[in-house]
Write an enzyme that holds these catalytic residues in place. Structure first.
Site, PDB file in Angstrom:
ATOM      1  N   HIS A   1      19.932   4.450 -13.973  1.00 38.78           N
ATOM      2  CA  HIS A   1      20.084   3.080 -13.474  1.00 38.78           C
ATOM      3  C   HIS A   1      21.324   2.933 -12.593  1.00 38.78           C
ATOM      4  O   HIS A   1      21.432   1.954 -11.845  1.00 38.78           O
ATOM      5  CB  HIS A   1      20.171   2.118 -14.663  1.00 38.78           C
TER       6      HIS A   1
ATOM      7  N   ASN B   1      22.387  -7.498 -14.191  1.00 38.04           N
ATOM      8  CA  ASN B   1      21.617  -8.697 -13.859  1.00 38.04           C
ATOM      9  C   ASN B   1      22.460  -9.818 -13.262  1.00 38.04           C
ATOM     10  O   ASN B   1      21.931 -10.888 -12.951  1.00 38.04           O
ATOM     11  CB  ASN B   1      20.862  -9.215 -15.095  1.00 38.04           C
TER      12      ASN B   1
END
Length: 246
Positions: free
Chosen positions: A46, A96
């Site tokens: 990620h 996020n």
């Protein structure tokens, strides 16, 4: 160095960064490259966007010049590229919410969404496949969704594919990249770095947050070099004219 010395050095770096932000520049000659990832987890799939930024900083000779900026909640480094200036950015917010860091830095440096390159992992492409395109949806990537929202960049454009040679020993999929061919205002260029999707949906989260396997790590140096070449070549071309295409 005394504690006060560290504080003074930090203040000098902050003032120097402020001067770089405020100094005049030719239109279109400053670009930002933001690498997405999770702070504190640099070796995971990620965070491959941050790995590309690290290679980009090494290539440009600014690997030791990262400065933590509290206004952006990010690490910043500035580098020249011909007549252009690159702003390298590694958000320090959670994935996020990292669009807030990218948007704040874009505001400080006077950049629009189309002058911000976003580098991030892509589940729906095989390991090592690179795709450079403009705009489009987040495709389930929370970090990209945050950036699109904060920068108001949701224009989706068609793109054409160009195949380049990666040299001897480079797997074929590492030598392919998709190139954007059209430009519209507020279309944010995105370099999507394939990490592959596991066969079972329930394994996706562990796959994304997990580290690259030993076999995958052998491919990483070639992948990071190819990603760096792709970004730099594209920025050089754009710095010579107003259009995004080759």
């Amino acid at each position: 160095m005394r504690p006060g010395g560290f504080l003074g050095a930090g203040q000098r770096l902050s003032r120097a960064m402020s001067r770089c932000v405020l100094e005049p520049r030719p239109p279109g000659k400053r670009w930002m490259v933001a690498g997405l990832g999770n702070p504190g987890l640099p070796g995971t799939r990620h965070s491959v966007g941050m790995a590309v930024l690290g290679q980009l900083a090494r290539r440009l000779g600014v690997a030791e010049s990262w400065t933590r900026d509290r206004h952006c909640a990010a690490d910043l480094a500035l580098a020249p590229l011909g007549d252009a200036q690159l702003v390298l950015l590694r958000p320090r917010r959670l994935m996020n919410a990292n669009g807030r860091s990218v948007a704040r830095a874009a505001e400080l440096f006077g950049l629009t969404a189309e002058e911000v390159y976003l580098v991030h992992d892509e589940l729906d492409k095989p390991l090592g496949r690179l795709a450079l395109k403009l705009g489009g949806s987040a495709r389930g990537h929370n970090g990209v969704r945050s950036c699109i929202s904060c920068l108001n960049s949701n224009v989706s454009l068609p793109f054409c594919c160009a195949t380049g040679s990666g040299g001897p020993g480079v797997p074929q999929h590492l030598a392919k990249a998709s190139w954007a061919s059209l430009a519209l205002p507020q279309a944010m260029p995105r370099l999507r770095v394939g990490i592959g999707r596991p066969a079972h949906p329930e394994a996706v989260q562990a796959h994304v947050l997990g580290c690259f396997s030993p076999a995958e790590q052998e491919l990483l140096p070639l992948l990071l070099d190819r990603a760096t070449d792709l970004i730099l070549d594209h920025i050089r071309e754009r710095s010579q004219g107003p259009s995004l295409g080759p």
